[in-house]
Enzyme design. Structure first.
Site, PDB file in Angstrom:
ATOM      1  N   ALA A   1      40.018  38.171  38.613  1.00 27.48           N
ATOM      2  CA  ALA A   1      40.264  39.609  38.519  1.00 27.48           C
ATOM      3  C   ALA A   1      39.044  40.248  37.863  1.00 27.48           C
ATOM      4  O   ALA A   1      38.732  39.953  36.705  1.00 27.48           O
ATOM      5  CB  ALA A   1      41.516  39.871  37.705  1.00 27.48           C
ATOM      6  N   MET A   2      38.344  41.116  38.599  1.00 27.26           N
ATOM      7  CA  MET A   2      37.088  41.693  38.138  1.00 27.26           C
ATOM      8  C   MET A   2      37.252  43.198  37.965  1.00 27.26           C
ATOM      9  O   MET A   2      37.357  43.941  38.945  1.00 27.26           O
ATOM     10  CB  MET A   2      35.962  41.355  39.109  1.00 27.26           C
ATOM     11  CG  MET A   2      35.806  39.844  39.326  1.00 27.26           C
ATOM     12  SD  MET A   2      34.469  39.403  40.460  1.00 27.26           S
ATOM     13  CE  MET A   2      33.024  39.802  39.463  1.00 27.26           C
ATOM     14  N   SER A   3      37.276  43.643  36.709  1.00 32.99           N
ATOM     15  CA  SER A   3      37.518  45.052  36.410  1.00 32.99           C
ATOM     16  C   SER A   3      36.281  45.926  36.597  1.00 32.99           C
ATOM     17  O   SER A   3      36.388  47.145  36.667  1.00 32.99           O
ATOM     18  CB  SER A   3      38.002  45.189  34.968  1.00 32.99           C
ATOM     19  OG  SER A   3      36.961  44.820  34.075  1.00 32.99           O
ATOM     20  N   GLY A   4      35.111  45.291  36.632  1.00 32.09           N
ATOM     21  CA  GLY A   4      33.868  46.049  36.640  1.00 32.09           C
ATOM     22  C   GLY A   4      33.192  46.035  35.282  1.00 32.09           C
ATOM     23  O   GLY A   4      32.143  46.638  35.089  1.00 32.09           O
TER      24      GLY A   4
ATOM     25  N   ASP B   1      33.132  41.424  30.564  1.00 38.49           N
ATOM     26  CA  ASP B   1      33.958  40.245  30.280  1.00 38.49           C
ATOM     27  C   ASP B   1      34.446  39.566  31.552  1.00 38.49           C
ATOM     28  O   ASP B   1      34.328  38.345  31.702  1.00 38.49           O
ATOM     29  CB  ASP B   1      35.145  40.640  29.400  1.00 38.49           C
ATOM     30  CG  ASP B   1      34.717  41.115  28.027  1.00 38.49           C
ATOM     31  OD1 ASP B   1      33.676  40.647  27.539  1.00 38.49           O
ATOM     32  OD2 ASP B   1      35.414  41.974  27.444  1.00 38.49           O
ATOM     33  N   SER B   2      35.009  40.331  32.454  1.00 39.81           N
ATOM     34  CA  SER B   2      35.541  39.731  33.679  1.00 39.81           C
ATOM     35  C   SER B   2      34.422  39.183  34.562  1.00 39.81           C
ATOM     36  O   SER B   2      34.619  38.185  35.269  1.00 39.81           O
ATOM     37  CB  SER B   2      36.391  40.733  34.453  1.00 39.81           C
ATOM     38  OG  SER B   2      35.645  41.882  34.811  1.00 39.81           O
TER      39      SER B   2
ATOM     40  N   LEU C   1      41.212  45.315  41.057  1.00 35.46           N
ATOM     41  CA  LEU C   1      42.522  45.948  41.172  1.00 35.46           C
ATOM     42  C   LEU C   1      42.358  47.459  41.109  1.00 35.46           C
ATOM     43  O   LEU C   1      41.953  48.007  40.083  1.00 35.46           O
ATOM     44  CB  LEU C   1      43.439  45.475  40.052  1.00 35.46           C
ATOM     45  CG  LEU C   1      43.575  43.953  39.910  1.00 35.46           C
ATOM     46  CD1 LEU C   1      44.516  43.616  38.761  1.00 35.46           C
ATOM     47  CD2 LEU C   1      44.047  43.320  41.207  1.00 35.46           C
TER      48      LEU C   1
ATOM     49  N   CYS D   1      51.130  45.901  31.387  1.00 37.47           N
ATOM     50  CA  CYS D   1      50.248  45.630  32.522  1.00 37.47           C
ATOM     51  C   CYS D   1      50.064  44.132  32.716  1.00 37.47           C
ATOM     52  O   CYS D   1      50.087  43.631  33.845  1.00 37.47           O
ATOM     53  CB  CYS D   1      48.897  46.311  32.302  1.00 37.47           C
ATOM     54  SG  CYS D   1      47.740  46.129  33.680  1.00 37.47           S
TER      55      CYS D   1
ATOM     56  N   GLY E   1      39.078  38.082  32.060  1.00 39.03           N
ATOM     57  CA  GLY E   1      38.136  38.110  30.947  1.00 39.03           C
ATOM     58  C   GLY E   1      38.795  38.288  29.601  1.00 39.03           C
ATOM     59  O   GLY E   1      38.139  38.722  28.645  1.00 39.03           O
TER      60      GLY E   1
ATOM     61  N   CYS F   1      43.994  53.142  29.828  1.00 44.04           N
ATOM     62  CA  CYS F   1      43.155  53.329  31.014  1.00 44.04           C
ATOM     63  C   CYS F   1      43.570  54.535  31.847  1.00 44.04           C
ATOM     64  O   CYS F   1      42.733  55.166  32.490  1.00 44.04           O
ATOM     65  CB  CYS F   1      43.149  52.068  31.865  1.00 44.04           C
ATOM     66  SG  CYS F   1      44.731  51.650  32.643  1.00 44.04           S
TER      67      CYS F   1
END
Length: 363
Positions: free
Chosen positions: A6-9, A12-13, A32, A101, A125, A197
């Site tokens: 899962a890559m948030s941008g 960490d991820s 996501l 979440c 992350g 968020c």
């Protein structure tokens, strides 16, 4: 393993995904899309889920040479996290949307889909550690106490932990940023997101006002004397001191704090700080990161995401987690989570439903 990262941008991820690649796993990146109307730009560390975040995640995946997809979970996120957040405040409680979440989105909707597609684990992350113990996989604190996120992961079950992968738990944040720079990841210096968020401007009261409208009521003292009028009880939280706009000071001249919120009558009760002290906590909907305690356990309890832990004794009674604190705490609000630990290991968590002060000693 086949790993869905899962890559948030964020940094960490991206580094977590990179470490999964280095470990020899077959990694696929996924961003996501959680916002119904993603904005074009984030402002510093406020918010996430912008269009730029999705592009940053894609660029990181390109550097790592892994497949990348975007999953639209905006409607599910709105129903399970945003609506829950609004409803909890409307009911006079103080929720933590990050826990919800993790529970409903990242390790329910995403993990369920990942397993259905043949993946073995979901990589994130988060700063927490997974340790294989005698009773199965255990969730432990990160080595970086300032970044530890085990509190917001305390809602995960043993089955979910069996398919989780947290590569950053053994590293301090400074090392993660340095590693990102060495790998040529453009997000190495990107600010962390610190706010809720879906409230990108940081104005939670304003967000709730737009969702719930004006609901005027009264601010009273413990005797029921009206001290002020307010526009909405949901704008207050237990333990709050600032922004009360009281018409007159307390008789002793000391500050007053929010002691309770009654949503039906929209009454906010205020009083002295010592009236916030609690020693007993009850929590509903307990979730266990391993076997549920068979009886009372000596533990440490945490009631805020970055708060201190307190020595405690906890036990389960009719599916209610009861926690008796050895040291009283203040400002404990219904709706928050209480997470209990055995050393660094997370035992489980529950949503705080009620509190009580310490029982006076008798001779």
């Amino acid at each position: 393993m086949r790993v869905l990262a899962a890559m948030s941008g964020g940094v960490d991820s991206a580094v977590a995904a990179a470490r999964a690649v280095d470990a020899g796993h077959q990694v696929t990146g996924v961003h996501l899309a959680l916002s119904r109307n993603p904005s074009s730009y984030r402002t510093g560390a406020r918010g996430c889920c912008t269009l730029e975040d999705a592009r940053d995640a894609r660029r990181a995946a390109d550097v790592l040479g892994i497949p990348f997809y975007v999953w639209d979970l905006a409607e599910r996120f709105h129903a399970d996290v945003v609506t829950d957040f609004v409803q909890e405040y409307a009911a006079g409680r103080t929720p933590n949307p990050c826990l919800r979440c993790n529970e409903k989105i990242k390790f329910a909707a995403v993990l369920d889909r990942a397993l259905a597609l043949g993946f073995d684990a979901v990589c994130t992350g988060h700063y927490a550690q997974l340790v294989d113990g005698p009773a199965g996989r255990e969730l432990h604190r990160s080595v970086d106490p300032g970044k530890d996120q085990s509190y917001v992961l305390g809602v995960l079950t043993a089955e979910q932990l069996a398919h989780a992968y947290f590569p950053l738990g053994g590293s301090p944040k400074s090392a993660v940023r340095a590693e990102a720079a060495e790998r040529g990841l453009a997000v190495a210096d990107k600010p962390d997101s610190h706010d809720i968020c879906f409230v990108a401007d940081g104005d939670t009261a304003g967000f709730l006002a737009r969702e719930l409208g004006e609901q005027p009521g009264r601010v009273v003292d413990e005797e029921g004397t009206v001290l002020a009028e307010h526009d909405a009880a949901y704008a207050f939280t237990v333990g709050q001191r600032r922004g009360l706009r009281l018409g007159r000071p307390a008789d002793d001249g000391k500050p007053r704090y929010v002691l309770s919120i009654e949503p039906v009558s929209r009454t906010v009760t205020v009083g002295p700080r010592d009236r916030l002290t609690v020693a007993h906590i009850e929590g509903t909907q307990p979730r266990w990161c391993g076997p549920a305690p068979a009886g009372p356990v000596e533990c440490r309890a945490q009631i805020r995401a970055h708060g201190d832990t307190l020595p405690a004794r906890a036990w389960v009674d009719d599916d209610v987690l009861r926690v008796e604190l050895a040291e009283p705490a203040t400002g404990v609000a219904p709706g928050q989570a209480v997470v209990i630990y055995a050393g660094t290991r997370v035992i489980g968590s529950a949503t705080i439903s009620s509190t009580a002060p310490a029982t006076p000693a008798t001779n």
